[in-house]
Design an enzyme around this catalytic site. Structure first.
Site, PDB file in Angstrom:
ATOM      1  N   CYS A  53     -40.250  62.201  38.863  1.00 55.25           N
ATOM      2  CA  CYS A  53     -40.514  63.544  38.347  1.00 55.25           C
ATOM      3  C   CYS A  53     -39.548  63.912  37.227  1.00 55.25           C
ATOM      4  O   CYS A  53     -38.328  63.816  37.408  1.00 55.25           O
ATOM      5  CB  CYS A  53     -40.387  64.557  39.484  1.00 55.25           C
ATOM      6  SG  CYS A  53     -40.405  66.280  38.960  1.00 55.25           S
ATOM      7  N   TYR A 184     -48.090  68.555  29.790  1.00 54.16           N
ATOM      8  CA  TYR A 184     -48.935  68.906  30.931  1.00 54.16           C
ATOM      9  C   TYR A 184     -50.100  69.794  30.500  1.00 54.16           C
ATOM     10  O   TYR A 184     -51.200  69.693  31.045  1.00 54.16           O
ATOM     11  CB  TYR A 184     -48.103  69.613  32.010  1.00 54.16           C
ATOM     12  CG  TYR A 184     -47.200  68.678  32.767  1.00 54.16           C
ATOM     13  CD1 TYR A 184     -47.609  68.086  33.956  1.00 54.16           C
ATOM     14  CD2 TYR A 184     -45.926  68.380  32.293  1.00 54.16           C
ATOM     15  CE1 TYR A 184     -46.786  67.223  34.654  1.00 54.16           C
ATOM     16  CE2 TYR A 184     -45.088  67.513  32.982  1.00 54.16           C
ATOM     17  CZ  TYR A 184     -45.524  66.937  34.163  1.00 54.16           C
ATOM     18  OH  TYR A 184     -44.706  66.073  34.845  1.00 54.16           O
TER      19      TYR A 184
END
Length: 330
Positions: A53, A184
């Site tokens: 992440c 994103y």
């Protein structure tokens, strides 16, 4: 609340809509004065941070740069997870060896049995109680740099120098909205219009960074700071994941000379590249994001050996650690 409103696996795209990140976190802080009930105390807290992440990767890097390994232990969930929680599938018996839990969700529910949001990393857990203290990732690294100074190693860099904070905050804000979150917004766009807008904003920001880094080695000042960490964790994932998986494909990072040199400069700096696991990164994105990669096939490429090639950034001046020293090999 719909089933997938706060999901961390499977469904990320809302058809017809642009991606909007849920930025509501547990804002409790660990501070020297303990004003939120959690004082700085070596050995009391455990950082839970998956290497896959980018938001968690920041905390791992800053902890290493500052030498906080002995003060704050580290738990690393595996790269994939189910809809509600990161799991400790890399540890023996699938349990974190300090907290004794199988799922990070258990620590969130210790804090709030009705916790309604996504179970996110990084998170800091109070070991004695087993409850999450905070998952507010932007504040976690700032507090490592400021509140935990008593436990910094000798020679640790000042990642958030007072005289540069205003500029660091300004640059960091644009990098978050347009780059860190911008990739994103491309990948999870629910319409062509939303994707086109996100794509244009992302590459406008990358062009701005390319120009800025053509004339200076680091983003703000003469040394690495918090904002370099924040940009690095997106850049290091760009060609391996975001270019193809998130359709951020105007060009690769390797085709932007200043940004590519800058990224390699940081990658080869102790504390940065040694925290990166490209296999875990690819497994996370290509397996977890089922709605944009339903086959779950993880690509073999790209060839990542080029991260170790010469970058030539020293000619721009500056020193990564200023008057300090790099962290010891680990």
């Amino acid at each position: 609340m719909t089933e997938n409103e706060h999901s961390t696996r499977g469904a990320y795209v809302n058809t017809g809509k642009e991606f909007s990140r849920d930025t509501t976190y547990i804002e409790t802080r660990i501070t020297r004065d303990g004003s939120d009930g959690y004082p700085v105390e070596a050995g009391r807290y455990r950082l839970i941070a998956a290497r896959a992440c980018p938001w968690a990767n920041r905390a791992i890097i800053v902890r290493r740069l500052l030498g906080l390994e002995d003060a704050i232990s580290l738990g690393t969930p595996g790269p994939t997870h189910d809809k509600r929680s990161w799991t400790f599938d890399l540890d023996p018996d699938g349990r974190d060896p300090v907290l004794g839990i199988e799922r990070l969700q258990e620590a969130f529910f210790k804090r709030d049995p009705e916790y309604p949001r996504g179970i996110t990393v990084p998170a800091i857990v109070d070991v004695p109680s087993g409850a999450v203290v905070t998952n507010n990732f932007p504040q976690i690294t700032l507090d490592f740099a400021t509140e935990w100074k008593e436990f910094h190693r000798d020679g640790a860099p000042d990642l958030y120098p007072e005289k540069l904070r205003e500029e660091i905050d300004q640059v960091a804000k644009r990098i978050f909205t347009e780059v860190n979150n911008g990739v994103y917004r491309c990948g999870f766009a629910g319409s062509q219009e939303a994707y086109n807008d996100a794509y244009d904003r992302l590459f406008t920001a990358l062009d701005w960074l390319e120009e800025r880094l053509s004339h200076q080695r680091f983003l703000v000042g003469e040394t690495i700071t918090e904002v370099d960490v924040r940009l690095f964790t997106t850049l290091v994932r760009f060609d391996a994941v975001y270019h193809g998986h998130f359709k951020c494909n105007r060009n690769k990072l390797t085709e932007m000379p200043a940004l590519w040199g800058y990224a390699r400069d940081l990658f080869q700096t102790p504390g940065f590249g040694d925290t990166i696991d490209f296999d875990q990164i690819k497994d996370h994105y290509y397996i977890v994001h089922e709605d944009i990669n339903p086959t779950g096939i993880v690509p073999k490429g790209p060839d990542l050996a080029n991260w170790h090639t010469e970058h030539g950034r020293e000619g721009l001046g500056g020193r990564p650690f200023g008057r300090g020293t790099p962290p010891a090999a680990g």
